[in-house]
Design an enzyme around this catalytic site. Sequence first.
Site, PDB file in Angstrom:
ATOM      1  N   LYS A 110      32.115  -7.053 -19.000  1.00 32.60           N
ATOM      2  CA  LYS A 110      31.481  -6.501 -20.208  1.00 32.60           C
ATOM      3  C   LYS A 110      30.937  -7.635 -21.078  1.00 32.60           C
ATOM      4  CE  LYS A 110      32.399  -3.221 -23.969  1.00 32.60           C
ATOM      5  NZ  LYS A 110      33.340  -2.225 -24.490  1.00 32.60           N
ATOM      6  N   ASP A 251      30.206   9.838 -22.938  1.00 33.89           N
ATOM      7  CA  ASP A 251      30.055   8.677 -22.046  1.00 33.89           C
ATOM      8  C   ASP A 251      31.209   7.696 -22.225  1.00 33.89           C
ATOM      9  OD1 ASP A 251      28.632   8.440 -24.611  1.00 33.89           O
ATOM     10  OD2 ASP A 251      28.300   6.374 -24.004  1.00 33.89           O
TER      11      ASP A 251
END
Length: 484
Positions: A110, A251
Amino acid sequence: MSNKGFRIEHRYLELPDSFYTRVKPTPLKGAKIACFNHELAEKMGFHVSNEADWAGIGGGTELLEGMDPVAMKYTGHQFGMYNPELGDGRGLLLWETVGPDGRRWDWHLKGAGMTPYSRFGDGRAVLRSTIREYLCSEAMNGLGIPTTRALFMVSARDPVRRESIETAAALVRVAQSHIRFGHFEFAAHHEGPEAVKTLLEHVIALHFPHLIKLAEEERYARWFEEVVERTARLIADWQAVGFCHGVMNSDNMSIVGDTFDYGPFAFLDDFDAGYICNHTDQGGRYAYNRQPQVGFANCQYLANALLPVMDENTIRNSLQRYESAYNERFLQNMRDKLGLAQEDEGDLGLIMDTFSMLNEQHTDYTAFFRALSNLYAQGHAPVRDLFVNREIADEWLTRYEERLEKETRAHDEREYGMRQVNPKYILRNYLAQKVILEAQNGDFEPMKELIKVLERPYDEQPDFEKYAKLPPDWGKHLNISCSS
Ligand code: AMP
Ligand code: MG
């Protein structure tokens, strides 16, 4: 790396091409390991003797043989609005590994740079938010609540523009799966029934293997029911520890029921049922007391995505499991927190009244239940001292002790049990803030110490009493930026 004791797989690549785009990480400058989770690495099947060997992977300059990074495509409902443009905008799935215990791990980098789904973003993650995600995933794990995990993080020199200029960092986040409710919404609303089925079978094969043998209709029904139940139980666990997620978009909902995507989250200090931890959430859509309903709404979005491949009535029946699964788990959690092993018809009323009192008195949520877990050992004072209005505390304590008379367990046995569910140490915002400031000055040792403490939140840790203190006033009203 030595002693590689895991098997490499990359099963996500078996999905149709539309579910991902191959992207190479964009290198960071001077990436250095900031924190490495050695225990987790061992669990995943490898041993790290030299952390620095991993800096290149975190910094996007190096890939191990078998890593094939992809940005996943998904869509989702953000604050109630459907957004078809989503996907991994700053994270890449590197590969999947299977450890010696057969456990599967997705590795996700990430902060790896831009992807076709970055929209207006820069593909980066800043040090502050990377530390927050690292801390909170490990704190959640310590609390025994399902969560993605932090394997390691790097910090780098690259400047990143947010409200001010900050520096970049990256996190290798691992989880059983990075598939979100939003993956199903993408499949259903853009790809068609075959894609939904393919995705469904993929998720069942990898993460719900006990369902594989069932006939299709039954398999899908049981699967959806299980996803609904896991989601309901997860949120009941959040409520019990006073966790606010802050961005419960579909999401950000994990298909395997993990706490997923840590942004402007918070643990409650003073109890406030309507607490909003995300400052961009002006309407309080994701306030603490709305989380259970929002979890249901997200299951409804998932249900809609399953309509092309499942019978509507079956879906409706499975959805109904949400409320009962939530209520059962929440009630059990609260009974455990209060130390009530016997069932009494007045218990639900007592629980509700306890929440009303905490809400009116703005009592520190964690400290209250921990003090209650030592009531006989340490007396009333630690509980009373948490209240401005001591009379209210006394009235409540009288009622509580009357109720305890119906219990058959010995006091010490009950309180021992209560200390296993009422944490002494939680990740208060001000604690996170302190270690972030130290880290921004180049010192990651305070962060590491805090992680050690949060790994064992239910234990007395006499050397670390300071981490159990009530927050200072400045620490109660921190403005946690959503821009991460
Ligand atoms: P979040 O609110 O963190 O769940 O992010 C929502 C969406 O925005 C996801 O698709 C992310 O990948 C994307 N996103 C968030 N931050 C960035 C960023 N700095 N650059 C690119 N995409 C981002
Ligand atoms: Mg997200």
